[in-house]
Design an enzyme around this catalytic site. Structure first.
Site, PDB file in Angstrom:
ATOM      1  N   ASP A   1      12.691 -12.279  -1.944  1.00 34.36           N
ATOM      2  CA  ASP A   1      12.349 -12.470  -0.530  1.00 34.36           C
ATOM      3  C   ASP A   1      13.504 -11.874   0.269  1.00 34.36           C
ATOM      4  OD1 ASP A   1      11.927 -13.282   2.045  1.00 34.36           O
ATOM      5  OD2 ASP A   1      11.516 -15.381   1.551  1.00 34.36           O
TER       6      ASP A   1
ATOM      7  N   GLY B   1       0.805  -1.217   0.000  1.00 31.52           N
ATOM      8  CA  GLY B   1       0.000   0.000   0.000  1.00 31.52           C
ATOM      9  C   GLY B   1       0.834   1.261   0.000  1.00 31.52           C
ATOM     10  N   ILE B   2       1.779   1.366   0.928  1.00 33.12           N
ATOM     11  CA  ILE B   2       2.557   2.604   1.050  1.00 33.12           C
ATOM     12  C   ILE B   2       3.710   2.627   0.044  1.00 33.12           C
ATOM     13  CG2 ILE B   2       4.026   3.963   2.599  1.00 33.12           C
ATOM     14  CD1 ILE B   2       2.192   2.959   4.927  1.00 33.12           C
TER      15      ILE B   2
ATOM     16  N   LYS C   1      10.315  -1.593  15.049  1.00 33.85           N
ATOM     17  CA  LYS C   1      10.210  -0.192  14.643  1.00 33.85           C
ATOM     18  C   LYS C   1      11.087   0.706  15.531  1.00 33.85           C
ATOM     19  CE  LYS C   1       7.622  -1.004  11.155  1.00 33.85           C
ATOM     20  NZ  LYS C   1       8.119  -0.786   9.786  1.00 33.85           N
TER      21      LYS C   1
ATOM     22  N   TYR D   1       6.623  -6.371  16.488  1.00 37.39           N
ATOM     23  CA  TYR D   1       6.496  -5.252  15.541  1.00 37.39           C
ATOM     24  C   TYR D   1       7.058  -3.969  16.154  1.00 37.39           C
ATOM     25  CZ  TYR D   1       4.314  -2.188  12.048  1.00 37.39           C
ATOM     26  OH  TYR D   1       4.092  -1.259  11.058  1.00 37.39           O
TER      27      TYR D   1
ATOM     28  N   THR E   1      -4.122  -0.333   4.556  1.00 37.23           N
ATOM     29  CA  THR E   1      -3.408  -1.145   3.561  1.00 37.23           C
ATOM     30  C   THR E   1      -3.674  -2.619   3.882  1.00 37.23           C
ATOM     31  OG1 THR E   1      -1.389  -1.443   4.845  1.00 37.23           O
ATOM     32  CG2 THR E   1      -1.511   0.566   3.506  1.00 37.23           C
TER      33      THR E   1
HETATM   34  N1  LIG Z   1      -0.331   0.305   7.248  1.00 39.83           N
HETATM   35  C1  LIG Z   1      -0.068   0.793   8.441  1.00 39.83           C
HETATM   36  O1  LIG Z   1      -0.963   1.030   9.277  1.00 39.83           O
HETATM   37  C2  LIG Z   1       1.351   1.121   8.835  1.00 39.83           C
HETATM   38  C3  LIG Z   1       1.546   1.869  10.006  1.00 39.83           C
HETATM   39  C4  LIG Z   1       2.840   2.144  10.409  1.00 39.83           C
HETATM   40  C5  LIG Z   1       3.909   1.699   9.676  1.00 39.83           C
HETATM   41  N2  LIG Z   1       3.692   0.981   8.527  1.00 39.83           N
HETATM   42  C6  LIG Z   1       4.869   0.508   7.803  1.00 39.83           C
HETATM   43  O2  LIG Z   1       4.848   0.931   6.469  1.00 39.83           O
HETATM   44  C7  LIG Z   1       5.541  -0.019   5.654  1.00 39.83           C
HETATM   45  C8  LIG Z   1       4.668  -0.419   4.486  1.00 39.83           C
HETATM   46  O3  LIG Z   1       3.515  -1.100   4.994  1.00 39.83           O
HETATM   47  P1  LIG Z   1       2.143  -1.170   4.188  1.00 39.83           P
HETATM   48  O4  LIG Z   1       1.093  -0.622   5.075  1.00 39.83           O
HETATM   49  O5  LIG Z   1       2.323  -0.645   2.828  1.00 39.83           O
HETATM   50  O6  LIG Z   1       1.926  -2.756   4.164  1.00 39.83           O
HETATM   51  P2  LIG Z   1       1.626  -3.738   2.971  1.00 39.83           P
HETATM   52  O7  LIG Z   1       1.327  -5.050   3.598  1.00 39.83           O
HETATM   53  O8  LIG Z   1       0.616  -3.150   2.050  1.00 39.83           O
HETATM   54  O9  LIG Z   1       3.032  -3.779   2.204  1.00 39.83           O
HETATM   55  C9  LIG Z   1       4.140  -4.459   2.744  1.00 39.83           C
HETATM   56  C10 LIG Z   1       4.876  -5.116   1.605  1.00 39.83           C
HETATM   57  O10 LIG Z   1       6.007  -5.826   2.151  1.00 39.83           O
HETATM   58  C11 LIG Z   1       6.146  -6.980   1.367  1.00 39.83           C
HETATM   59  N3  LIG Z   1       6.931  -8.009   2.061  1.00 39.83           N
HETATM   60  C12 LIG Z   1       6.574  -8.690   3.184  1.00 39.83           C
HETATM   61  N4  LIG Z   1       7.502  -9.620   3.467  1.00 39.83           N
HETATM   62  C13 LIG Z   1       8.452  -9.515   2.500  1.00 39.83           C
HETATM   63  C14 LIG Z   1       9.662 -10.224   2.238  1.00 39.83           C
HETATM   64  N5  LIG Z   1      10.054 -11.237   3.024  1.00 39.83           N
HETATM   65  N6  LIG Z   1      10.412  -9.863   1.174  1.00 39.83           N
HETATM   66  C15 LIG Z   1       9.994  -8.858   0.351  1.00 39.83           C
HETATM   67  N7  LIG Z   1       8.851  -8.169   0.554  1.00 39.83           N
HETATM   68  C16 LIG Z   1       8.093  -8.500   1.607  1.00 39.83           C
HETATM   69  C17 LIG Z   1       4.720  -7.453   1.124  1.00 39.83           C
HETATM   70  O11 LIG Z   1       4.620  -8.383   0.044  1.00 39.83           O
HETATM   71  C18 LIG Z   1       4.002  -6.140   0.852  1.00 39.83           C
HETATM   72  O12 LIG Z   1       3.950  -5.825  -0.524  1.00 39.83           O
HETATM   73  C19 LIG Z   1       5.913  -1.177   6.584  1.00 39.83           C
HETATM   74  O13 LIG Z   1       7.238  -1.005   7.051  1.00 39.83           O
HETATM   75  C20 LIG Z   1       4.936  -1.014   7.726  1.00 39.83           C
HETATM   76  O14 LIG Z   1       5.419  -1.586   8.915  1.00 39.83           O
HETATM   77  C21 LIG Z   1       2.430   0.688   8.088  1.00 39.83           C
END
Ligand SMILES: NC(=O)c1ccc[n+]([C@@H]2O[C@H](COP(=O)([O-])OP(=O)(O)OC[C@H]3O[C@@H](n4cnc5c(N)ncnc54)[C@H](O)[C@@H]3O)[C@@H](O)[C@H]2O)c1
Length: 246
Positions: free
Chosen positions: A59, A19-20, A155, A151, A186
């Site tokens: 991965d 998503g992000i 962070k 988690y 997301t």
């Molecule tokens: N969505 C939220 O509420 C939120 C809040 C705070 C921080 N974040 C952080 O923002 C970042 C992006 O999160 P998001 O919300 O877009 O989540 P998301 O689940 O949409 O995207 C995460 C991506 O990481 C990839 N991924 C997971 N394991 C992997 C691996 N072993 N190798 C390669 N890719 C891998 C997934 O396939 C996915 O595309 C993350 O670091 C998350 O912790 C998100």
């Protein structure tokens, strides 16, 4: 698409096509950057990859895979000026119910990859004398959310990793910062937010009165990735509608 940014000539590597990471990669490409996106999920990569954003499937849970992915990306781009770390995973349960494999998977995806990819990218940026690195941290690196132990630990770890990199590389033209979102809609949060009462209870904690959207992160990430932020390093920028104020 209209964008307020100009990244023409910039070579950007984005780890995470979710998503992000997906919207950040898209915005960088729209702003003129050549972009390579890394992810283990072919479907997410396919959604992001376009004419100016190329996807590489990897991965990122081993040092070798991270090194190889950065090498391939640098070959494709001819260098790397911007690196955004936006891979992540979570599994919400109490400490006493968290098995070894959950701890190991979350720390590997969220924190180990942050070190392995950041070290490989820094190895290119430092000799080049220029770089912008942005990590996706989280409000849970600061707040003690229940059921978030691995988690939150990753962070908090990313925040400190980022600060040490920032200090070591500041004299070499490389800035390292983090953006810390609050709950954002997301795949990472979809199932949890759909549980009865969860969305309303989380929204009630946000002074702005709503949860985040991926597009809320593009401006802050692109600012830190731009020359406008040349003298900003070692900072965590909270993008949370005021969640960390209360
Ligand atoms: N969505 C939220 O509420 C939120 C809040 C705070 C921080 N974040 C952080 O923002 C970042 C992006 O999160 P998001 O919300 O877009 O989540 P998301 O689940 O949409 O995207 C995460 C991506 O990481 C990839 N991924 C997971 N394991 C992997 C691996 N072993 N190798 C390669 N890719 C891998 C997934 O396939 C996915 O595309 C993350 O670091 C998350 O912790 C998100």
């Amino acid at each position: 698409m209209r964008t307020t940014w100009d990244f023409t000539g910039t070579r950007a590597l984005v780890a995470g096509a979710g998503g992000i990471g997906g919207v950040v990669a898209g915005e960088l490409a729209d702003a003129g950057a050549a972009v390579v996106v890394l992810d283990v999920d072919e479907g997410n990569l396919a959604r992001v990859a376009s004419g100016s954003a190329k996807g590489l499937c990897a991965d990122l849970t081993s040092a070798d895979a991270c090194r190889a992915a950065v090498d391939r990306a640098v070959d494709l781009l001819g260098g790397v000026d911007v690196f955004v770390h936006a891979v992540g995973t979570n599994d919400r349960r109490p400490v006493l119910d968290t098995p070894d494999e959950v701890w190991e998977r979350i720390t590997s995806v969220n924190l180990d990859s942050a070190f392995w990819l950041g070290r490989a990218v820094g190895g290119v940026m430092v000799p080049a004398g220029y770089g912008r690195i942005v990590y996706l941290s989280s409000v849970s690196g600061l707040l003690a959310h229940a059921n978030h132990a691995p988690y939150a630990a990753t962070k908090g770890g990313v925040d400190q990793l980022m600060r040490v990199m920032a200090r070591e590389w500041a004299a070499c033209g490389v800035t390292v910062n983090a953006v810390a979102p609050g709950y954002t809609e997301t795949d990472l949060t979809r199932e949890y937010l759909a549980a009865p009462g969860v969305r309303a209870s989380l929204e009630s904690l946000v002074p702005a009165g709503r949860l985040g959207r991926p597009a809320d992160l593009t401006g802050p990430v692109l600012f830190l990735a731009s020359d406008a932020a040349a003298f900003v390093t070692g900072q965590v920028l909270y993008v949370d509608g005021g969640r960390t104020l209360v």
